[in-house]
Design a protein around this motif. Structure first.
Motif, short mmCIF file in Angstrom:
data_model
loop_
_atom_site.label_atom_id
_atom_site.label_comp_id
_atom_site.label_asym_id
_atom_site.label_seq_id
_atom_site.Cartn_x
_atom_site.Cartn_y
_atom_site.Cartn_z
N THR A 165 40.71 41.14 51.49
CA THR A 165 41.24 41.13 50.13
C THR A 165 42.38 40.14 49.99
O THR A 165 42.43 39.36 49.04
CB THR A 165 41.71 42.54 49.75
OG1 THR A 165 40.60 43.44 49.77
CG2 THR A 165 42.35 42.56 48.38
N VAL A 166 43.30 40.17 50.96
CA VAL A 166 44.44 39.24 50.91
C VAL A 166 43.95 37.81 51.07
O VAL A 166 44.41 36.90 50.35
CB VAL A 166 45.47 39.60 51.99
CG1 VAL A 166 46.63 38.61 51.98
CG2 VAL A 166 45.98 41.02 51.78
N ARG A 167 43.01 37.56 51.98
CA ARG A 167 42.48 36.21 52.15
C ARG A 167 41.87 35.69 50.85
O ARG A 167 42.06 34.53 50.46
CB ARG A 167 41.42 36.20 53.25
CG ARG A 167 41.91 36.47 54.65
CD ARG A 167 40.77 36.37 55.64
NE ARG A 167 41.13 36.86 56.96
CZ ARG A 167 40.58 37.92 57.55
NH1 ARG A 167 39.64 38.62 56.92
NH2 ARG A 167 40.97 38.30 58.74
N PRO A 177 47.01 43.03 39.38
CA PRO A 177 45.82 43.86 39.53
C PRO A 177 45.47 44.02 41.00
O PRO A 177 45.72 43.12 41.82
CB PRO A 177 44.74 43.06 38.79
CG PRO A 177 45.20 41.64 38.89
CD PRO A 177 46.71 41.71 38.81
N GLY A 178 44.88 45.16 41.33
CA GLY A 178 44.46 45.42 42.70
C GLY A 178 42.98 45.68 42.76
O GLY A 178 42.41 46.34 41.89
N SER A 179 42.33 45.16 43.78
CA SER A 179 40.91 45.41 44.01
C SER A 179 40.59 45.02 45.43
O SER A 179 41.23 44.12 45.99
CB SER A 179 40.04 44.61 43.04
OG SER A 179 38.67 44.81 43.32
N THR A 180 39.61 45.68 46.03
CA THR A 180 39.13 45.26 47.34
C THR A 180 37.79 44.57 47.22
O THR A 180 37.17 44.23 48.23
CB THR A 180 39.00 46.48 48.28
OG1 THR A 180 38.17 47.47 47.67
CG2 THR A 180 40.37 47.07 48.58
N ASN A 181 37.33 44.32 46.00
CA ASN A 181 36.08 43.60 45.75
C ASN A 181 36.40 42.11 45.60
O ASN A 181 37.10 41.72 44.66
CB ASN A 181 35.42 44.14 44.48
CG ASN A 181 34.09 43.46 44.17
OD1 ASN A 181 34.02 42.24 44.10
ND2 ASN A 181 33.07 44.27 43.97
N PRO A 182 35.90 41.25 46.51
CA PRO A 182 36.25 39.82 46.45
C PRO A 182 35.94 39.17 45.10
O PRO A 182 36.74 38.36 44.60
CB PRO A 182 35.42 39.20 47.58
CG PRO A 182 35.22 40.32 48.54
CD PRO A 182 35.07 41.55 47.69
N ASN A 231 39.95 38.04 38.59
CA ASN A 231 41.29 38.34 38.09
C ASN A 231 42.16 37.08 38.13
O ASN A 231 42.88 36.78 37.17
CB ASN A 231 41.93 39.43 38.94
CG ASN A 231 41.27 40.78 38.77
OD1 ASN A 231 40.54 41.02 37.82
ND2 ASN A 231 41.52 41.67 39.72
N ALA A 232 42.11 36.35 39.23
CA ALA A 232 42.93 35.14 39.36
C ALA A 232 42.55 34.10 38.31
O ALA A 232 43.42 33.38 37.79
CB ALA A 232 42.78 34.57 40.76
N ALA A 233 41.29 34.05 37.96
CA ALA A 233 40.82 33.05 36.99
C ALA A 233 41.43 33.24 35.61
O ALA A 233 41.47 32.30 34.80
CB ALA A 233 39.29 33.10 36.90
N VAL A 234 41.91 34.44 35.31
CA VAL A 234 42.49 34.72 33.99
C VAL A 234 43.71 33.86 33.73
O VAL A 234 44.03 33.53 32.58
CB VAL A 234 42.85 36.21 33.88
CG1 VAL A 234 43.58 36.51 32.59
CG2 VAL A 234 41.58 37.06 33.97
#
Length: 329
Positions: free
Chosen positions: A38-40, A285-290, A296-299
């Motif tokens: 997730t962090v990667r 936002p938090g998620s473990t789904n790549p 989310n980052a694309a927003v």
């Protein structure tokens, strides 16, 4: 990704960060490798602000973050904020003192592999703690000792945020703000801007409700807070589904669907709605789904929502949410 100054800290951070409560616990089982991946994924998407807490998996989240930052060699390029205080048992205001906080800070420094924490946030203390100057004096002492670089608070209620920023030690406030929790924009944001306070928005998707992916008959694992904290049995009710009764939440989500812009998911609309408020420094936002982390980052680079969408969101809030939520937090 777009970037914002985080209050007076001097940190220039991406306006979409990564929250890691999901990695540490209360969201079902997550393996160490899932946490690292997730962090990667967030780093690969351009995210450079990560929020965690010592209580997320009792240090599990902090350790996974440190492993990936060392693996990638990017410690100087990423800002990590952590939190302390929720490990106190009993969790009472008077226990937010120097000795206890110093103990928590030392463990977080060890787990994150740093000499000094970049941003330490008090982790949703009881309201009485905000009226204890000695609690905030403890933060100053930790800074003077070189164990903490900057300080902030994570709050449950708007009034706690307003009280916290009276203390000069507080440079950031982490607060729940989303389409189902709109009161901070009415009561807090203008004062935060006036004082140059960094605003970190947590629980932006209302525990998944605002992704539009949950169903009314969905069952959550026993160790998922959306199972065991619906009525606030374990911690503040406002942390789960933004405090909104679940049926009303699904009714509101159904109304929101027709207002999702083309080429956006509902989750992206929810995040973009938050970023359209200029007092916000970053949303986590938090998620473990790549795929979700990337989306989310694309927003960050998506265009602001139209006035019509903002108006529709406000109308739905007033019709389905206001009475249950607005004056509680």
């Amino acid at each position: 990704m777009n970037r914002q100054q985080l209050g007076t800290t001097g940190y220039d951070v991406t306006d979409v960060g990564l929250g890691t409560w999901n990695i540490g616990g209360d969201w079902g089982d997550v393996s160490a490798e899932e946490g690292r991946e997730t962090v990667r994924t967030a780093l690969d998407a351009g995210v450079d602000f990560i929020d965690t807490a010592d209580v997320y998996g009792d240090g599990f989240s902090e350790q996974r973050i440190a492993e990936v930052l060392d693996e990638r060699g990017v410690r100087d390029e990423v800002t990590v904020a952590t939190k302390a205080g929720r490990r106190l048992d009993p969790h009472t205001a008077e226990r937010y003192n120097y000795d206890n906080l110093a103990d928590h800070v030392d463990r977080s420094r060890e787990y994150l592999g740093v000499d000094s924490l970049e941003l330490l946030q008090l982790h949703c203390p009881p309201t009485d703690a905000y009226y204890q100057p000695e609690t905030f004096d403890a933060l100053s002492r930790l800074k003077d000792e070189g164990k903490v670089d900057h300080c902030g608070v994570s709050v449950e209620r708007v009034e706690e945020a307003l009280k916290a920023i009276e203390y000069p030690q507080v440079e950031t406030v982490q607060i729940i703000f989303n389409m189902f929790r709109q009161r901070p924009a009415e009561r807090f944001f203008e004062e935060a801007k006036r004082r140059d306070i960094g605003v970190i928005v947590r629980v932006p998707l209302a525990s998944g409700l605002l992704t539009g992916k949950l169903s009314r008959d969905m069952e959550f694992p026993e160790n998922d807070h959306r199972n065991f904290n619906i009525e606030g049995e374990a911690f503040d009710r406002g942390e789960t589904f933004a405090g909104l009764p679940v049926d009303e939440g699904f009714d509101a989500v159904d109304e929101l669907r027709e207002h999702v812009p083309e080429r956006m998911t509902m989750a992206q609309m929810a995040l973009r709605w938050i970023l359209d408020h200029d007092a916000v420094s970053t949303v986590i936002p938090g998620s473990t789904n790549p795929e979700h982390v990337q989306a989310n980052a694309a927003v960050s680079e998506m265009a602001p929502l139209s006035n019509q969408v903002h108006g529709a969101v406000r109308d739905i809030y007033e019709a389905y949410v206001f009475d249950d939520v607005h004056h509680r937090w």
